[in-house]
Structures are given as structure tokens and as C-alpha cells.
Design an enzyme around this catalytic site. Structure first.
Site, PDB file in Angstrom:
ATOM      1  N   MET A 134       1.880  -4.067   4.683  1.00 55.94           N
ATOM      2  CA  MET A 134       2.661  -4.590   3.326  1.00 55.94           C
ATOM      3  C   MET A 134       2.550  -6.177   3.381  1.00 55.94           C
ATOM      4  O   MET A 134       3.284  -6.954   2.666  1.00 55.94           O
ATOM      5  CB  MET A 134       4.255  -4.185   3.367  1.00 55.94           C
ATOM      6  CG  MET A 134       4.593  -3.029   3.439  1.00 55.94           C
ATOM      7  SD  MET A 134       3.643  -1.932   1.922  1.00 55.94           S
ATOM      8  CE  MET A 134       4.626  -2.340   0.554  1.00 55.94           C
ATOM      9  N   HIS A 179      -4.938   3.641  -0.832  1.00 55.13           N
ATOM     10  CA  HIS A 179      -3.885   3.258  -1.786  1.00 55.13           C
ATOM     11  C   HIS A 179      -3.455   4.703  -2.544  1.00 55.13           C
ATOM     12  O   HIS A 179      -4.451   5.564  -2.868  1.00 55.13           O
ATOM     13  CB  HIS A 179      -4.766   2.378  -2.680  1.00 55.13           C
ATOM     14  CG  HIS A 179      -3.859   1.835  -3.956  1.00 55.13           C
ATOM     15  ND1 HIS A 179      -2.872   0.969  -3.937  1.00 55.13           N
ATOM     16  CD2 HIS A 179      -3.905   2.271  -5.279  1.00 55.13           C
ATOM     17  CE1 HIS A 179      -2.319   0.884  -5.061  1.00 55.13           C
ATOM     18  NE2 HIS A 179      -2.937   1.549  -5.670  1.00 55.13           N
TER      19      HIS A 179
HETATM   20  C1  GRF Z   1       1.256   5.151   1.659  1.00 58.08           C
HETATM   21  O1  GRF Z   1       1.422   5.661   0.309  1.00 58.08           O
HETATM   22  C2  GRF Z   1      -0.047   4.299   1.540  1.00 58.08           C
HETATM   23  O2  GRF Z   1      -1.043   4.738   0.593  1.00 58.08           O
HETATM   24  C3  GRF Z   1       0.350   2.997   1.023  1.00 58.08           C
HETATM   25  O3  GRF Z   1       1.412   2.779   1.972  1.00 58.08           O
HETATM   26  C4  GRF Z   1       2.225   4.274   2.005  1.00 58.08           C
HETATM   27  C5  GRF Z   1       2.225   4.046   3.745  1.00 58.08           C
HETATM   28  O4  GRF Z   1       2.914   5.181   3.992  1.00 58.08           O
HETATM   29  N1  GRF Z   1      -0.785   1.976   1.301  1.00 58.08           N
HETATM   30  P1  GRF Z   1       2.943   5.484   5.609  1.00 58.08           P
HETATM   31  O5  GRF Z   1       3.607   4.357   6.384  1.00 58.08           O
HETATM   32  O6  GRF Z   1       1.538   5.836   6.016  1.00 58.08           O
HETATM   33  O7  GRF Z   1       3.984   6.892   6.026  1.00 58.08           O
END
Ligand code: GRF
Length: 193
Positions: free
Chosen positions: A90, A109
Site C-alpha cells: 500500500m 490490480h
Molecule cells: C488485492 O485485491 C490486490 O488486487 C490489491 O490488493 C489486494 C491485496 O490482497 N493490489 P491480499 O493482501 O493479497 O490478500
């Protein structure tokens, strides 16, 4: 051909990391997981899989994103990482990192890019009455969610779908798509940079 040494960057749940760990790693090998958040569930998943798991907390760096990235970069270079995979990481990356890892940096994404870069993708699909939705794996470039596309998976939006049902179904697609794309891209890469 030798397996590509992969680092996965996370911030939270790590379900995509889990899918990448569970897949047959014949083209890539996850050797490092780095989280910018100390309490990320994904760190436990990595440790359970016997993969080195580190926290690089972004908070002590304050607004100095590049200083954070320089330390991250050193961790990666030190371990001879060849491919960096973002999985729910993030932090927006600066040109320093994006250029340094050009063509070696992948993201997933939850939308059919170029539609819906940024957040609230499922909500926007519903608001616009789209018939289909899905996820995209792409190379990372300076502009967020806009690099060359490596793969997509689609679903049909059903009557009665909510942002939660879409989120769940897209996530399932992600777990199948991401390992396939990372493996195919790892195979396509030459030797060390
Ligand atoms: C996913 O929906 C991905 O597309 C986005 O962030 C989320 C991550 O989920 N970039 P996780 O931590 O892999 O469960």
C-alpha cells in the site's frame, strides 16, 4: 534455466502472497517477503512457508519516501533479487524505485485496466452498470496502475452482486492469475540485470 529470485512486497492480509507460495514455483522462487506494516498477516504466512520475512516500517521515514525505498532497494540487492512482486503493497513508489526496477516490478490490480485505476474499483463497476469486471497483472511504471499488461482474468457481473461479492470473486481470480503471470514473466526474463 534457473528459477528467478523473487521478493514479494506486502502490507496486509497476503492472500495473493499465499497463492504465489502455494503455486508450483518452477519458474520463480520466493526468497524474501517485506512488509511495511509490522502486523501484516502475510508475514506469518511467509514465516510458515519458511521464507525470510522482514518488516521495513515506513513510519520512521516520515515524508521521505525515497529514503525508505533506498533501504528497501538495499535489502533486495543484498539478496540478489531478480523480480519484485507487489501483492497488496500500500505504498506508492517513487521514480527512484520504479526506474531502478524497471521491467522487474509487477503488480496486481482488482479491475480490468485501463478501467478503474486507483481504489473502490468494485463500487465503480456497480455504479457504471458494467457487464464484466476482473483483475489485471501489469508491470509497474511511474503512473499508478498503468504499465504494460501481462494478463487479465474476467468475470460476468451478476444481478444482485454487491461490492463485497465482487471483491470476493475478483480475489479468487487474482489467486489463479497472479502465479501464472509471475511464472510466465519469470520465464521470459534473461539473466541477472
Ligand atoms: C488485492 O485485491 C490486490 O488486487 C490489491 O490488493 C489486494 C491485496 O490482497 N493490489 P491480499 O493482501 O493479497 O490478500
Amino acid at each position: 534455466m534457473s528459477r528467478k529470485r523473487v521478493a514479494v512486497l506486502i502490507s496486509g492480509r497476503g492472500s495473493n502472497l499465499q497463492a504465489l507460495l502455494d503455486a508450483e514455483q518452477d519458474a520463480y522462487e520466493i526468497v524474501l517477503v517485506v512488509s511495511n506494516a509490522p502486523d501484516a498477516e502475510g508475514l506469518t504466512r511467509a514465516a510458515q512457508a519458511g521464507v525470510e520475512a522482514l518488516t521495513l516500517d515506513h513510519r520512521p521515514y516520515g515524508k521521505n519516501r525515497e529514503a525508505f525505498e533506498r533501504d528497501l532497494d538495499s535489502l533486495l540487492i543484498h539478496r540478489n533479487i531478480e523480480l519484485v512482486v507487489l501483492a497488496g503493497f500500500m505504498r506508492v513508489l517513487t521514480p527512484f524505485f520504479v526506474h531502478g526496477w524497471k521491467d522487474r516490478l509487477i503488480n496486481i490490480h482488482p479491475s480490468l485496466l485501463p478501467k478503474y485505476p486507483g481504489t473502490k474499483t468494485h463500487e465503480r463497476v456497480l455504479e457504471n452498470g458494467d457487464a464484466e469486471h476482473g483483475c489485471t497483472v501489469h508491470l509497474v511504471v511511474e503512473d499508478v496502475d498503468s504499465g504494460p499488461i501481462l494478463g487479465q482474468a474476467k468475470l460476468r457481473v451478476q444481478p444482485g452482486d454487491t461490492s463485497q461479492t465482487l471483491a470476493d470473486r475478483v480475489l479468487e481470480l487474482e489467486h489463479a492469475l497472479y502465479p501464472r503471470c509471475v511464472a510466465a514473466y519469470a520465464r521470459s526474463l534473461g539473466g541477472r540485470p
